[in-house]
Design a protein around this motif. Structure first.
Motif, PDB file in Angstrom:
ATOM      1  N   ILE A   1       5.303 -23.235 -24.084  1.00 51.69           N
ATOM      2  CA  ILE A   1       4.691 -22.627 -22.897  1.00 51.69           C
ATOM      3  C   ILE A   1       3.209 -22.383 -23.127  1.00 51.69           C
ATOM      4  O   ILE A   1       2.373 -22.650 -22.249  1.00 51.69           O
ATOM      5  CB  ILE A   1       5.422 -21.323 -22.528  1.00 51.69           C
ATOM      6  N   VAL A   2       2.840 -21.887 -24.301  1.00 52.38           N
ATOM      7  CA  VAL A   2       1.425 -21.648 -24.609  1.00 52.38           C
ATOM      8  C   VAL A   2       0.649 -22.961 -24.627  1.00 52.38           C
ATOM      9  O   VAL A   2      -0.458 -23.046 -24.069  1.00 52.38           O
ATOM     10  CB  VAL A   2       1.271 -20.900 -25.957  1.00 52.38           C
ATOM     11  N   LEU A   3       1.208 -23.999 -25.239  1.00 57.22           N
ATOM     12  CA  LEU A   3       0.518 -25.292 -25.290  1.00 57.22           C
ATOM     13  C   LEU A   3       0.321 -25.888 -23.900  1.00 57.22           C
ATOM     14  O   LEU A   3      -0.748 -26.421 -23.591  1.00 57.22           O
ATOM     15  CB  LEU A   3       1.279 -26.270 -26.182  1.00 57.22           C
ATOM     16  N   VAL A   4       1.335 -25.792 -23.041  1.00 54.60           N
ATOM     17  CA  VAL A   4       1.200 -26.284 -21.674  1.00 54.60           C
ATOM     18  C   VAL A   4       0.143 -25.471 -20.935  1.00 54.60           C
ATOM     19  O   VAL A   4      -0.679 -26.019 -20.193  1.00 54.60           O
ATOM     20  CB  VAL A   4       2.554 -26.248 -20.933  1.00 54.60           C
ATOM     21  N   GLY A   5       0.124 -24.165 -21.144  1.00 57.23           N
ATOM     22  CA  GLY A   5      -0.888 -23.317 -20.515  1.00 57.23           C
ATOM     23  C   GLY A   5      -2.291 -23.679 -20.960  1.00 57.23           C
ATOM     24  O   GLY A   5      -3.219 -23.707 -20.148  1.00 57.23           O
ATOM     25  N   LEU A   6      -2.467 -23.967 -22.244  1.00 52.74           N
ATOM     26  CA  LEU A   6      -3.778 -24.357 -22.742  1.00 52.74           C
ATOM     27  C   LEU A   6      -4.198 -25.719 -22.187  1.00 52.74           C
ATOM     28  O   LEU A   6      -5.375 -25.951 -21.919  1.00 52.74           O
ATOM     29  CB  LEU A   6      -3.779 -24.387 -24.272  1.00 52.74           C
ATOM     30  N   TYR A   7      -3.243 -26.623 -21.996  1.00 50.86           N
ATOM     31  CA  TYR A   7      -3.553 -27.930 -21.437  1.00 50.86           C
ATOM     32  C   TYR A   7      -3.959 -27.809 -19.962  1.00 50.86           C
ATOM     33  O   TYR A   7      -4.911 -28.439 -19.509  1.00 50.86           O
ATOM     34  CB  TYR A   7      -2.347 -28.861 -21.591  1.00 50.86           C
ATOM     35  N   ILE A   8      -3.246 -26.979 -19.223  1.00 54.10           N
ATOM     36  CA  ILE A   8      -3.516 -26.814 -17.792  1.00 54.10           C
ATOM     37  C   ILE A   8      -4.759 -25.963 -17.551  1.00 54.10           C
ATOM     38  O   ILE A   8      -5.378 -26.036 -16.491  1.00 54.10           O
ATOM     39  CB  ILE A   8      -2.279 -26.202 -17.105  1.00 54.10           C
ATOM     40  N   TYR A   9      -5.141 -25.168 -18.524  1.00 48.74           N
ATOM     41  CA  TYR A   9      -6.252 -24.223 -18.404  1.00 48.74           C
ATOM     42  C   TYR A   9      -7.523 -24.883 -17.860  1.00 48.74           C
ATOM     43  O   TYR A   9      -8.221 -24.298 -17.040  1.00 48.74           O
ATOM     44  CB  TYR A   9      -6.507 -23.590 -19.775  1.00 48.74           C
ATOM     45  N   ASN A  10      -7.832 -26.107 -18.286  1.00 47.46           N
ATOM     46  CA  ASN A  10      -9.056 -26.783 -17.838  1.00 47.46           C
ATOM     47  C   ASN A  10      -9.011 -27.162 -16.367  1.00 47.46           C
ATOM     48  O   ASN A  10     -10.012 -27.062 -15.666  1.00 47.46           O
ATOM     49  CB  ASN A  10      -9.316 -28.027 -18.676  1.00 47.46           C
TER      50      ASN A  10
ATOM     51  N   PHE B   1      -7.343 -22.814 -13.849  1.00 45.72           N
ATOM     52  CA  PHE B   1      -7.574 -21.650 -14.703  1.00 45.72           C
ATOM     53  C   PHE B   1      -6.452 -20.621 -14.593  1.00 45.72           C
ATOM     54  O   PHE B   1      -5.923 -20.158 -15.606  1.00 45.72           O
ATOM     55  CB  PHE B   1      -8.923 -21.020 -14.338  1.00 45.72           C
ATOM     56  N   TRP B   2      -6.074 -20.240 -13.361  1.00 46.24           N
ATOM     57  CA  TRP B   2      -5.128 -19.140 -13.184  1.00 46.24           C
ATOM     58  C   TRP B   2      -3.728 -19.493 -13.670  1.00 46.24           C
ATOM     59  O   TRP B   2      -3.081 -18.661 -14.330  1.00 46.24           O
ATOM     60  CB  TRP B   2      -5.098 -18.686 -11.727  1.00 46.24           C
ATOM     61  N   ILE B   3      -3.256 -20.677 -13.374  1.00 49.13           N
ATOM     62  CA  ILE B   3      -1.924 -21.074 -13.847  1.00 49.13           C
ATOM     63  C   ILE B   3      -1.930 -21.168 -15.374  1.00 49.13           C
ATOM     64  O   ILE B   3      -0.970 -20.762 -16.039  1.00 49.13           O
ATOM     65  CB  ILE B   3      -1.481 -22.402 -13.202  1.00 49.13           C
ATOM     66  N   GLY B   4      -3.003 -21.696 -15.950  1.00 45.46           N
ATOM     67  CA  GLY B   4      -3.105 -21.774 -17.405  1.00 45.46           C
ATOM     68  C   GLY B   4      -3.076 -20.407 -18.060  1.00 45.46           C
ATOM     69  O   GLY B   4      -2.371 -20.194 -19.050  1.00 45.46           O
ATOM     70  N   ILE B   5      -3.834 -19.455 -17.490  1.00 48.32           N
ATOM     71  CA  ILE B   5      -3.863 -18.092 -18.044  1.00 48.32           C
ATOM     72  C   ILE B   5      -2.483 -17.441 -17.943  1.00 48.32           C
ATOM     73  O   ILE B   5      -2.026 -16.777 -18.888  1.00 48.32           O
ATOM     74  CB  ILE B   5      -4.925 -17.243 -17.317  1.00 48.32           C
ATOM     75  N   VAL B   6      -1.813 -17.627 -16.803  1.00 46.33           N
ATOM     76  CA  VAL B   6      -0.475 -17.037 -16.633  1.00 46.33           C
ATOM     77  C   VAL B   6       0.498 -17.624 -17.650  1.00 46.33           C
ATOM     78  O   VAL B   6       1.271 -16.893 -18.289  1.00 46.33           O
ATOM     79  CB  VAL B   6       0.030 -17.249 -15.186  1.00 46.33           C
ATOM     80  N   LEU B   7       0.478 -18.942 -17.836  1.00 51.91           N
ATOM     81  CA  LEU B   7       1.385 -19.563 -18.803  1.00 51.91           C
ATOM     82  C   LEU B   7       1.085 -19.123 -20.233  1.00 51.91           C
ATOM     83  O   LEU B   7       2.006 -18.868 -21.011  1.00 51.91           O
ATOM     84  CB  LEU B   7       1.323 -21.085 -18.694  1.00 51.91           C
ATOM     85  N   VAL B   8      -0.175 -19.034 -20.583  1.00 52.80           N
ATOM     86  CA  VAL B   8      -0.526 -18.556 -21.924  1.00 52.80           C
ATOM     87  C   VAL B   8      -0.058 -17.117 -22.102  1.00 52.80           C
ATOM     88  O   VAL B   8       0.506 -16.753 -23.140  1.00 52.80           O
ATOM     89  CB  VAL B   8      -2.049 -18.695 -22.176  1.00 52.80           C
TER      90      VAL B   8
END
Length: 97
Positions: free
Chosen positions: A52-61, A64-71
């Motif tokens: 979940i953290v890795l997917v959040g970091l990938y989506i972060y770029n 932003f908001w979905i990436g932060i929520v997943l992280v």
């Protein structure tokens, strides 16, 4: 099963299942499952927060908001932080103020 159906089965000589079916709880399921299933379940519990953290970091770029929520969800899951822990922290901060 109705009484008429039970009588029909008895006439045919078929055994009756008189036990009521109820859903298994997670502990009963774990006790009745094979060692392979238990091992896979434990590995899944360990690996999923990192995923979940890795997917959040990938989506972060790109988002932003979905990436932060997943992280955030991954970190909370990784450290096994519960809602009661957060409530205790908030109460502690309120007492300090």
């Amino acid at each position: 099963m109705s009484d008429a159906e039970k009588q029909e089965l008895e006439k045919m000589g078929l055994p009756l299942n008189n036990q009521e079916e109820k859903p298994l709880s997670s502990s009963e399921f774990a006790a009745n499952s094979s060692p392979l299933v238990n091992t896979v379940s434990q590995l899944s519990g360990i690996v999923s927060p990192y995923f979940i953290v890795l997917v959040g970091l990938y989506i972060y770029n790109s988002n932003f908001w979905i990436g932060i929520v997943l992280v955030g969800v991954g970190i909370v899951s990784l450290f096994k932080i519960s809602l009661s822990d957060v409530e205790r922290w908030i109460e502690g901060i309120k007492k300090l103020l």
